[in-house]
Design a protein around this motif. Sequence first.
Motif, PDB file in Angstrom:
ATOM      1  N   PRO A  46     -11.608  -8.541   3.922  1.00 41.64           N
ATOM      2  CA  PRO A  46     -11.568  -9.968   3.575  1.00 41.64           C
ATOM      3  C   PRO A  46     -12.046 -10.867   4.713  1.00 41.64           C
ATOM      4  CG  PRO A  46      -9.362  -9.073   3.842  1.00 41.64           C
ATOM      5  CD  PRO A  46     -10.287  -7.916   3.839  1.00 41.64           C
ATOM      6  N   SER A  58      -6.367  -7.640   6.776  1.00 43.39           N
ATOM      7  CA  SER A  58      -7.296  -6.533   6.531  1.00 43.39           C
ATOM      8  C   SER A  58      -6.526  -5.249   6.324  1.00 43.39           C
ATOM      9  CB  SER A  58      -8.232  -6.362   7.732  1.00 43.39           C
ATOM     10  OG  SER A  58      -8.979  -7.524   7.927  1.00 43.39           O
ATOM     11  N   SER A  92      -5.183  -9.730  -2.206  1.00 44.10           N
ATOM     12  CA  SER A  92      -5.033  -8.393  -1.617  1.00 44.10           C
ATOM     13  C   SER A  92      -3.572  -8.043  -1.412  1.00 44.10           C
ATOM     14  CB  SER A  92      -5.800  -8.297  -0.306  1.00 44.10           C
ATOM     15  OG  SER A  92      -5.165  -9.063   0.673  1.00 44.10           O
ATOM     16  N   GLU A 123       0.802  -1.220   0.000  1.00 47.49           N
ATOM     17  CA  GLU A 123       0.000   0.000   0.000  1.00 47.49           C
ATOM     18  C   GLU A 123       0.837   1.273   0.000  1.00 47.49           C
ATOM     19  OE1 GLU A 123      -0.769  -2.701   1.562  1.00 47.49           O
ATOM     20  OE2 GLU A 123      -2.732  -3.225   0.774  1.00 47.49           O
ATOM     21  N   SER A 132     -15.826  -5.116   1.873  1.00 49.08           N
ATOM     22  CA  SER A 132     -14.465  -5.031   1.352  1.00 49.08           C
ATOM     23  C   SER A 132     -13.443  -5.664   2.282  1.00 49.08           C
ATOM     24  CB  SER A 132     -14.087  -3.576   1.048  1.00 49.08           C
ATOM     25  OG  SER A 132     -14.854  -2.686   1.803  1.00 49.08           O
TER      26      SER A 132
END
Lengths: 282, 493, 493
Positions: free
Chosen positions: C475, C390, C131, C100, C473
Amino acid sequence: MGTATPTTEPSAPRSRGLGLHGLITLLSLGMMAPFAWMALASLKSLAEVGDPGWMPAAGFHWGNYAEVFRVIPFLRFVANSLVIAGWVTLLQVFTSALAAFSFARLDWPGRDRVFFLYLGTMMLPGLVMLIANYQIMVRLGLVDTYLGLVLPASFSAFGTFLLRQFMLGIPRALDEAAEIDGASKWRIFWDVILPLSRPGLVTLAIFTFMGNYQSFFWPLVMMKTVDKYTLPVGLLFFDTDHGQATHLLMAAVTMSVAPLIVLFVLLQRQLIRGIQLGAVKG
Amino acid sequence: MKVQSARRRCLVGVAFLLPNIAGFCAFTLIPLALSFMMAFTDWDFLRRNVFRHDPLQWVGLGNFTRLLVDTQFWRDLGNTCFLMIGLPFAIAGSLGAALLLNRIGGRRCRTGPALAAATLVLAASGLVLLRGGMPETGVWFLFGVLAATVLLAGVLTRGSVYRTLFYLPHFTAGVATYVLWKKLYHPTSGPINLALNPLLDQVSSAVRFMPGLFSIGLPLAGAAGALTLVAWHLLRLRRRWDDSEAGISAIVTGSLGPAIPLGFLLARLGLPGAASAAVALAAAALAAALISRRPRPWGPKCAADAGLGLEVALALALIPLLAILLACVVIGPSLPARAQAGFEAPDWLGDYGSAKPALMIMAMWAAIGSNNMILYLAGLSNIPQELYEAADMDGASPRQRFWNITWPQLAPVTFFIAVMGVIEGLQGGFEMARTMTAGGPAGSTTTLSYFVYTEGFETGRLGYAAAVAWVLFALVFVLSLLNFRYGNRNAND
Amino acid sequence: MKRVLLASLGVLTVATVILHRTLPAERSAVPVITWVTDDDQVRHDTVALFGRWLAENRLPPVDLRIDLRDNTPTGPSKALIQGVSGVADDLTDVYMNQLEPFQKAGILLDVTDIARARGFGAALTYPAVRSDLEVMGRQYGFPRAVDSALLWVNRATFARYGIAEPPSRWNWDQFEEIGLRFVAAANPPGSRQRVFFLNRVWLPLLRRGLGLSTFNETMTRCTLDDPRNVEVLRRAYRWTVTDRLLPTQAEQYALVSDATGFDSSFSLFASGRFAMIYEGLWALIRLHPRGEFQLRVVEPFTGGFPNVEVGSGAVCVYAGSPHPELACLFLQFLASRPFNLLVARSGDSMPPLPSYARTDDFLHPPHHPGEAGVQEFFADTTRDCGIAASRSPFILPNEVFRIDREEFEEVLAGRASPEEGARVAAARINAGIALNLAAEPGLRRLYRERCDVQERIAERRAAGRPVPANWISDPFHLAYYRARGWLDKGGVP
């Protein structure tokens, strides 16, 4: 020490000499104990490093030292560190001497104001300037070059401060005499002040060299090619390659400290004299 | 001598400065200016860089106002200041080491024979070790041999070998030192606790044997010690006031010193925080008033801020000492109950309360034999021998010789060390926290520079990080200014 | 002095020239791309295999070189600083919590389209790993290895103290019960504790066991102030401080050269000081040099809902790479059969393509008889209970991780009650979200949309009606809703 003016407080009776030696020896052991642990740990096997004992119970693993050379290009890293620290030291000593000469010996308007600006920048945490400095390095194309490590470290306010204080202590009569003989400012600097500043220069050189040889974060973010890594960055290899190879790390650190100790032993007389001749008179 | 025009002098002066100032501008001044501007923007390098060009917004003083309410910032500022408490002790340690080494310094040093002897002894003992295997007792043998070698070399070189040994911690400054100390501090297998635990077992059995002595005696002794210390301090203040050596601000500072631990003691004993602060401040004010209302009929008038530097330094040294004594008062009564379970050695780096002192101990170890000691050594050999000779003629005691000659003569060095120590102390702790504790436990070892690092380089908010750094700068600047103003004058007295 | 200056100038010049001359050739006949990764045998095999794979597929040759990855806490900062300045390596390993920030900084190449065209789309690998590759539906890399953390059991340690091994699936009450018996048996009374039951607990996993995630369903708000988190913190505190099933942090940290403390747990596990460790399959890399062990793996214990956290080591392409095409070839290679076989045979992580985790090469490696069944258990558990971490788009995961850890430390240090720790952690994370929203207008729209969805989810849940899967959204919530039968089978509203 041979050249230092002996100022032992003279009334100390002779018989206390050995007791004093004993006390200082004990304190020295306190200073050495962590190093003894480090040297002993560098002779342990990986499995043993975690044990509480100091001694390598299963015999000395001298092979650790050979292993260091096998796992990382140790000599290459040391050479990089030495050369980079050497350049920084040389440049810093020389430019600081020039600037200090200007601050201590030449009269020009605004001189003291500029000097205090210099001093002020010593107080700013280096981390703030890191990003901006890095951008400058990128613009100049100096990332991943030796020059990129040498240049930013080579101009210091500290060195100028130290040498200025030192030069203030050199009698003015000497350069005035030279000036009457018609010597230029450069001549006075090069032939009179510089030789007289020798102990101060050595002091600055040692402080600079020590500091730079061990610097970590800047070389870490600057260098990309492994063959250009400095030693402190190169030691990271022991955190990844074989897990955390503490025994090899200790062997490498033990070897990396050695050149510094030699340097210090060789130059310590100059060092003490350098400071003693007035470098730190506030 | 020819007279030069101001213009020409200026040109020559700048010409000499040029190499340094060019580099200084490029690598210090420009980044400095940039970081100053950054502090007033919301620059986040994750959002604005070579690849992303989100508009930069001026937030004015926004970063600074956010800082005011950021509890992390205040906590880290507190941590940084707390770690600075070690500074006076580190300086005292360096001075002590330098004094010791200086006493032993001889005229001639025989380095060659010393080196040869040391090599011989070490090689021989190494062979013995290799032959005899590596039992754990070998370490005592090793230390015995080391001690003998050091002593031999010390006597042969007339002490110059000690200088190198005391300077040893400086050689591995950085990561190696931190790894070492992490190992030394290990709660179960570290040498420190291995040595402490038997000792603590003795103490706890002693406490169990004579509970009264510890539950009542220790608090009494602590209180007596603290009272003596405070009384000595206040009497000393009064004398200095009478002698016109200390001005009113020095007296106020000096009175505040003991008041701070008093406030904490009261808060600890159950008084509300505000009330204990009020009582402590009132006590300080009373003491200052009682001292400063004494008339000074003779002697010169002195400025309000005379002697301030010394009093600040002394107050800083007094606070931890008083804190230790008062801690005896507080924990004394509960000792027998605790002794029933046996005392545990601290979990040094793992415990909230002991992590900071652990780091301070390490920093002091490193500071004793550092550049500071070298500076003191040089300062000591600069003191004119005649001063001591004159003092001997007057029959001065060693204590008087120290306080009347050595200490004032060393004042410039002490001043320099203190300034540099404050600068380094306030900026330091990043590498230490990164390597040893990751700022923990519970943020107790996160210093401001580590905070700048996490804010700037982990979350990318450079603007905010720059603001923190500039606040740090302001702090260092003010402290250094005070130091220059008051410390320097004292140094030049 | 002059001579010394000039001489050192000469020496340094010569040395620099030599250093430059001996640098490995900068230029190469084929294009060079560099890859930041760990420097070990499997990676070298990978590079060699990549060369062969290129040749077999009649692709132009590429000189792939490994650049050492910095695994200390400064590593991510180094990558970011170099990345945002335009000078990073072509390929880089990206682990947990790094995707991220890197993506946000814009330094990762969006490979969504090229992956679809060349056949290395994110759909090929485990759903739980997506993700780690995707941010907001765009793909930024391909996994090099897939792993999930389970509990490793050293069977010899259990046997030594006569304690029955834990079952493959268990809850935290069982953990407490067995743990208490184990610690009592392994540590003789009256001495200081040296043997622990487990090295660490992973809080997100325990929370998930109670049906709680770090965020709400739409990841717009942190939910750590939930009473279930308080219960998790209370238990973790009890296990660490009261029952001493787990070591304190310092007890783990003390041996390693950085503050992560990973490696010491392997030696302690190997020597029987930890009965179990919580690590991924990669632990085998660290365990094999320490000898042969009788090993088992069991699921991590929970308070109800069994789950494991799946992660991956992804390889991403630098957005500033001069050879993006060639770098993408490497990602394509990661999805190829030869590479997946290589990973499967190495046995220390799962291949990126799930089907290769069912091959005999992976399930039954020949060399270590004491580890029979380990790989199979990892493959099965990852498939059955694996859930991704998450990560909210509104706050960087590394910031969340840091805050969570700091507040947990506050609780462990006894400075905050579990209630307080939970409340402060949530408040700090939500404050971070607010800060990001204020700074980034682009995020605000998404945030408002998600908040609407969150309200609708709440309405449906209150009414006892199922919720459409694409509303969720987070997981974990998705998996939890599915397991509970709370999902709307019908499809999109």
